[in-house]
Design a protein around this motif. Structure first.
Motif, PDB file in Angstrom:
ATOM      1  N   TYR A  87      18.613  -2.342 -12.244  1.00 20.34           N
ATOM      2  CA  TYR A  87      17.162  -2.388 -12.066  1.00 20.34           C
ATOM      3  C   TYR A  87      16.660  -0.990 -11.700  1.00 20.34           C
ATOM      4  O   TYR A  87      17.066  -0.434 -10.664  1.00 20.34           O
ATOM      5  N   PRO A  88      15.757  -0.408 -12.517  1.00 19.35           N
ATOM      6  CA  PRO A  88      15.341   0.988 -12.289  1.00 19.35           C
ATOM      7  C   PRO A  88      14.583   1.212 -10.987  1.00 19.35           C
ATOM      8  O   PRO A  88      14.686   2.290 -10.388  1.00 19.35           O
ATOM      9  N   TYR A  89      13.843   0.203 -10.512  1.00 17.39           N
ATOM     10  CA  TYR A  89      13.008   0.383  -9.316  1.00 17.39           C
ATOM     11  C   TYR A  89      13.788   0.142  -8.019  1.00 17.39           C
ATOM     12  O   TYR A  89      13.265   0.322  -6.929  1.00 17.39           O
ATOM     13  N   LYS A 126      16.379   5.645  -5.959  1.00 16.15           N
ATOM     14  CA  LYS A 126      16.135   4.689  -7.048  1.00 16.15           C
ATOM     15  C   LYS A 126      16.986   5.044  -8.265  1.00 16.15           C
ATOM     16  O   LYS A 126      17.174   6.218  -8.591  1.00 16.15           O
ATOM     17  N   SER A 128      16.185   4.790 -11.273  1.00 12.52           N
ATOM     18  CA  SER A 128      15.368   5.490 -12.281  1.00 12.52           C
ATOM     19  C   SER A 128      15.368   7.005 -12.082  1.00 12.52           C
ATOM     20  O   SER A 128      15.082   7.759 -13.014  1.00 12.52           O
ATOM     21  N   ASN A 129      15.708   7.461 -10.873  1.00  8.73           N
ATOM     22  CA  ASN A 129      15.734   8.902 -10.590  1.00  8.73           C
ATOM     23  C   ASN A 129      17.102   9.538 -10.862  1.00  8.73           C
ATOM     24  O   ASN A 129      17.264  10.748 -10.677  1.00  8.73           O
ATOM     25  N   LYS A 135      24.139   7.750 -13.443  1.00  5.44           N
ATOM     26  CA  LYS A 135      24.061   6.338 -13.846  1.00  5.44           C
ATOM     27  C   LYS A 135      25.443   5.828 -14.274  1.00  5.44           C
ATOM     28  O   LYS A 135      25.843   4.709 -13.942  1.00  5.44           O
TER      29      LYS A 135
END
Length: 298
Positions: A87-89, A126, A128-129, A135
């Motif tokens: 989940y990116p957030y 996060k 997403s960062n 990742k």
């Protein structure tokens, strides 16, 4: 030696296309195995079959010497066969908490695994960062949460920059050094040569070689030669059982050895035969040259 995975005569067909053909090999505990081949050679399909996400057409496989069902065996396997899906957030820690719930693993494992992959200081950042390399390392941490006996990675450095590639390869070596068996699929010869102890070479779903990487590249090497007596030298090499094959590229002659021989012995032999060499270099074959030789004419 304890056997982790045995594959026997595995075949997978998609309609008229045979993606994997009569494939057999064994994975033993404590090694790093590479399935090496160009795109479309059946690497990902093979991994999908043993992870129960692709149905086989024929043949069979067994985990841990057949002592357990595939369902139970997969609880001892960590795998990343697709792009990391988090989940990116949410933060790295929050994402791994979800994985712990799914796998029935205690949250105390999270910090331990984040430290292994070098992301403990970014646990509250996060997803997403994160960079692509970060990742991928988080995905490896996720796959390690259940302390698997074998870690399966499909093209683990795909799309990464040189620094990211170096970090992932170092991480794989570190995990392996602590006793986890690793099976990775790659189309990169460099990756297999630097990371793996064993290799299975595939082309169009068929096995061309299976064994130790160092044995695959332990040929006796070759001489690069030049002489004004070009034709005489070629004739001598082609009729000498010490050489397995001879290649010509313009003035340069490449003679592949069938038996061990050093450059000084060969130079002395040439002198005795009245052949003067203007260029003599001895080289060992790289994994790439062996791979090209294996896949040639197939």
């Amino acid at each position: 030696m304890e056997t982790i995975l045995t594959i026997n005569n595995l075949t997978k067909k998609f309609g008229y296309l045979t993606a994997v053909k009569d494939l057999s090999f064994t994975i033993n505990k404590g090694n790093v195995y590479g399935i090496l081949g160009p795109n479309g050679s059946g690497k990902s399909t093979t991994l999908g079959i043993v992870l129960n996400v692709v149905n086989k057409t024929s043949g069979d496989f067994s985990w841990f010497e057949g002592q357990t069902t595939t369902h139970d065996a997969l609880k001892k396997v960590g795998a990343i066969i697709e792009n990391p899906n988090f989940y990116p957030y949410m933060s790295a820690y929050q994402n791994l908490k979800l994985v712990c719930r799914i796998k029935g693993v205690d949250y105390s494992k999270i910090d331990e695994k984040l430290e292994i992959v070098g992301l403990l200081d970014r646990k509250n950042s996060k997803f997403s960062n994160f960079s692509l390399g970060m990742k991928q390392r988080l995905a490896i941490a996720s796959a390690l949460l259940n302390d698997p006996e074998i870690l399966i990675l499909d093209e683990p450095t795909n799309g990464l920059d040189p620094q990211g590639i170096h970090q992932i390869r170092s991480l794989i070596k570190q995990i392996a050094s602590e006793g986890t068996t690793i099976l990775l699929a790659s189309h990169l010869l460099d990756e297999v040569e630097k990371v793996c102890s064993h290799v299975v070479v595939l082309r169009k779903g068929e096995k061309l070689y299976s064994g130790r990487v160092d044995e695959m590249i332990s040929s006796h090497g070759f001489f690069e030669l030049k002489s004004v007596q070009h034709e005489t030298l070629i004739s001598f090499l082609q009729n000498n059982p010490d050489f397995i094959s001879v290649k010509e590229e313009g003035e340069l002659i490449t003679a592949f050895l069938n038996e061990p021989m050093d450059a000084s012995t060969f130079n002395k032999l040439m002198f005795e035969k009245g052949i003067t060499l203007s260029h003599l270099v001895m080289r060992k074959e790289s994994l790439e040259e062996q791979f090209l030789k294996l896949t040639d004419n197939n």
